[in-house]
Motif scaffolding. Structure first.
Motif, PDB file in Angstrom:
ATOM      1  N   GLY A 117       0.784  -1.219   0.000  1.00  0.00           N
ATOM      2  CA  GLY A 117       0.000   0.000   0.000  1.00  0.00           C
ATOM      3  C   GLY A 117       0.817   1.271   0.000  1.00  0.00           C
ATOM      4  O   GLY A 117       0.275   2.356   0.133  1.00  0.00           O
ATOM      5  N   ALA A 118       2.126   1.146  -0.145  1.00  0.00           N
ATOM      6  CA  ALA A 118       3.000   2.325  -0.102  1.00  0.00           C
ATOM      7  C   ALA A 118       4.230   2.061  -0.957  1.00  0.00           C
ATOM      8  O   ALA A 118       4.357   1.013  -1.589  1.00  0.00           O
ATOM      9  CB  ALA A 118       3.405   2.625   1.328  1.00  0.00           C
ATOM     10  N   LEU A 119       5.154   3.031  -0.981  1.00  0.00           N
ATOM     11  CA  LEU A 119       6.421   2.812  -1.656  1.00  0.00           C
ATOM     12  C   LEU A 119       7.248   1.775  -0.897  1.00  0.00           C
ATOM     13  O   LEU A 119       7.844   0.875  -1.479  1.00  0.00           O
ATOM     14  CB  LEU A 119       7.189   4.135  -1.766  1.00  0.00           C
ATOM     15  N   ALA A 120       7.274   1.910   0.432  1.00  0.00           N
ATOM     16  CA  ALA A 120       8.018   0.972   1.278  1.00  0.00           C
ATOM     17  C   ALA A 120       7.557   1.125   2.720  1.00  0.00           C
ATOM     18  O   ALA A 120       6.959   2.124   3.102  1.00  0.00           O
ATOM     19  CB  ALA A 120       9.519   1.229   1.182  1.00  0.00           C
ATOM     20  N   ILE A 121       7.846   0.092   3.523  1.00  0.00           N
ATOM     21  CA  ILE A 121       7.617   0.176   4.963  1.00  0.00           C
ATOM     22  C   ILE A 121       8.934  -0.104   5.671  1.00  0.00           C
ATOM     23  O   ILE A 121       9.752  -0.904   5.212  1.00  0.00           O
ATOM     24  CB  ILE A 121       6.532  -0.812   5.432  1.00  0.00           C
ATOM     25  N   VAL A 122       9.142   0.590   6.775  1.00  0.00           N
ATOM     26  CA  VAL A 122      10.356   0.429   7.578  1.00  0.00           C
ATOM     27  C   VAL A 122       9.926   0.028   8.982  1.00  0.00           C
ATOM     28  O   VAL A 122       9.236   0.786   9.675  1.00  0.00           O
ATOM     29  CB  VAL A 122      11.174   1.736   7.633  1.00  0.00           C
ATOM     30  N   ILE A 139       7.410   2.900   9.914  1.00  0.00           N
ATOM     31  CA  ILE A 139       7.344   4.158   9.197  1.00  0.00           C
ATOM     32  C   ILE A 139       6.947   3.799   7.766  1.00  0.00           C
ATOM     33  O   ILE A 139       7.612   2.982   7.121  1.00  0.00           O
ATOM     34  CB  ILE A 139       8.690   4.908   9.193  1.00  0.00           C
ATOM     35  N   THR A 140       5.854   4.371   7.292  1.00  0.00           N
ATOM     36  CA  THR A 140       5.382   4.077   5.945  1.00  0.00           C
ATOM     37  C   THR A 140       5.843   5.196   5.016  1.00  0.00           C
ATOM     38  O   THR A 140       5.597   6.363   5.274  1.00  0.00           O
ATOM     39  CB  THR A 140       3.851   3.970   5.910  1.00  0.00           C
ATOM     40  N   ILE A 141       6.538   4.813   3.945  1.00  0.00           N
ATOM     41  CA  ILE A 141       7.101   5.774   2.995  1.00  0.00           C
ATOM     42  C   ILE A 141       6.242   5.805   1.741  1.00  0.00           C
ATOM     43  O   ILE A 141       5.919   4.765   1.167  1.00  0.00           O
ATOM     44  CB  ILE A 141       8.548   5.389   2.607  1.00  0.00           C
ATOM     45  N   TYR A 142       5.880   7.014   1.316  1.00  0.00           N
ATOM     46  CA  TYR A 142       5.047   7.184   0.124  1.00  0.00           C
ATOM     47  C   TYR A 142       5.844   7.946  -0.935  1.00  0.00           C
ATOM     48  O   TYR A 142       6.777   8.687  -0.629  1.00  0.00           O
ATOM     49  CB  TYR A 142       3.772   7.958   0.457  1.00  0.00           C
ATOM     50  N   GLY A 163       8.665  12.608  -1.939  1.00  0.00           N
ATOM     51  CA  GLY A 163       7.943  11.672  -1.094  1.00  0.00           C
ATOM     52  C   GLY A 163       7.452  12.242   0.214  1.00  0.00           C
ATOM     53  O   GLY A 163       7.580  13.432   0.499  1.00  0.00           O
ATOM     54  N   SER A 164       6.867  11.357   1.017  1.00  0.00           N
ATOM     55  CA  SER A 164       6.376  11.720   2.341  1.00  0.00           C
ATOM     56  C   SER A 164       6.385  10.464   3.194  1.00  0.00           C
ATOM     57  O   SER A 164       6.659   9.361   2.708  1.00  0.00           O
ATOM     58  CB  SER A 164       4.976  12.314   2.256  1.00  0.00           C
ATOM     59  N   PHE A 165       6.068  10.613   4.475  1.00  0.00           N
ATOM     60  CA  PHE A 165       6.069   9.451   5.359  1.00  0.00           C
ATOM     61  C   PHE A 165       5.077   9.652   6.497  1.00  0.00           C
ATOM     62  O   PHE A 165       4.686  10.774   6.814  1.00  0.00           O
ATOM     63  CB  PHE A 165       7.467   9.206   5.937  1.00  0.00           C
ATOM     64  N   ILE A 166       4.687   8.519   7.096  1.00  0.00           N
ATOM     65  CA  ILE A 166       3.834   8.530   8.282  1.00  0.00           C
ATOM     66  C   ILE A 166       4.445   7.585   9.303  1.00  0.00           C
ATOM     67  O   ILE A 166       4.825   6.454   8.973  1.00  0.00           O
ATOM     68  CB  ILE A 166       2.396   8.077   7.964  1.00  0.00           C
ATOM     69  N   ILE A 167       4.541   8.025  10.543  1.00  0.00           N
ATOM     70  CA  ILE A 167       5.085   7.213  11.628  1.00  0.00           C
ATOM     71  C   ILE A 167       3.934   6.499  12.327  1.00  0.00           C
ATOM     72  O   ILE A 167       2.970   7.133  12.760  1.00  0.00           O
ATOM     73  CB  ILE A 167       5.852   8.077  12.637  1.00  0.00           C
ATOM     74  N   GLY A 168       4.016   5.177  12.415  1.00  0.00           N
ATOM     75  CA  GLY A 168       3.006   4.390  13.112  1.00  0.00           C
ATOM     76  C   GLY A 168       3.579   3.757  14.373  1.00  0.00           C
ATOM     77  O   GLY A 168       4.648   4.132  14.846  1.00  0.00           O
TER      78      GLY A 168
END
Length: 241
Positions: A184-189, A236-239, A227-232
């Motif tokens: 669902g994103a470019l990558a997840i960390v 960290i989800t990278i878009y 890009g952008s990111f969201i911290i969960g």
């Protein structure tokens, strides 16, 4: 609101099923190539060393048996690999869905209270997405200034195809993070949770968000164009935007 939550949960499970199938296909392709290489090497040996024909035939039989076993166990291996990071996958997919819906509402000039009610998310989540919308242009190019953080930190990236490891290294603490493309994103960390933070990083818990913001900004700055990111909680989800 319950119907919306049910639809989101159903979509998460649907995307998880697709992700499992993709991993199984990847494992199968890798094993097939490995077996082809092994069998190819044996065929060359048979031609070059005829006197060892019987020994090589035994090795050929063993390789074929290994291939059969690998094919039988491939699905199990893929499922086990997926289950190992299932919590991160689920969070990333759910976050991606809510992020897309929230962003659409924000761009449609909807209020934060309305978005919270419609999507059953808290104010912090909505405000994070507003920050994402506002800061996208900040990372327009890789020439943008690097984020600042005490301890002279740096990120070191190890690429293993569609996944790998990111190493956070600084004078006040170091740790590694597994990453993977997609979901669902470019990558997840994958990042240490709040409960595990001090044990895994040797840094105080109150520094967690500051460090994760640094990591998110640095990954976006160095690995994306815009890009952008969201911290969960766990990732960290990278878009890409």
């Amino acid at each position: 609101m319950e119907d919306e939550a049910s639809r989101i949960e159903a979509e998460v499970q649907k995307r998880l099923s697709v992700a499992i199938a993709q991993q199984q296909a990847t494992f199968a392709a890798m094993m097939e190539q490995t077996m082809k290489n092994a069998l190819g090497g044996i065929d060359q040996g048979t031609a070059a060393l005829h006197e060892e024909r019987k020994r090589l035939e035994v090795e050929l039989d063993a390789a074929q048996a290994l291939r059969t076993k690998a094919e039988q166990e491939g699905e199990k291996m893929a499922a086990e690999s997926f289950e190992k990071h299932r919590r991160q996958y689920e969070e990333a997919i759910r976050t991606a869905l809510l992020r897309d819906l929230t962003r659409l509402h924000i761009e449609g000039a909807k209020t934060t209270p309305d978005i919270m009610k419609w999507l059953n998310v808290d104010r912090t989540f909505v405000e994070r997405i507003r920050e994402v919308v506002n800061r996208v242009d900040k990372f327009h190019s890789k020439d943008s200034p690097a984020p600042k953080l005490e301890g002279n930190p740096r990120l070191r990236f190890v690429d293993e195809g569609r996944s790998g490891v990111i190493y956070f290294e600084s004078s006040v603490g170091s740790f590694d993070m597994w990453w993977e493309m997609g979901y669902g994103a470019l990558a997840i960390v994958a990042v240490p949770s709040s409960n595990d933070w001090e044990l895994k990083t040797s840094m105080p818990r109150e520094k967690r968000m500051e460090v994760l913001n640094f990591i998110g900004e640095e990954v976006v700055r160095r690995q994306t164009y815009k890009g952008s990111f969201i911290i969960g909680d766990d990732v960290i989800t990278i878009y890409s935007e």
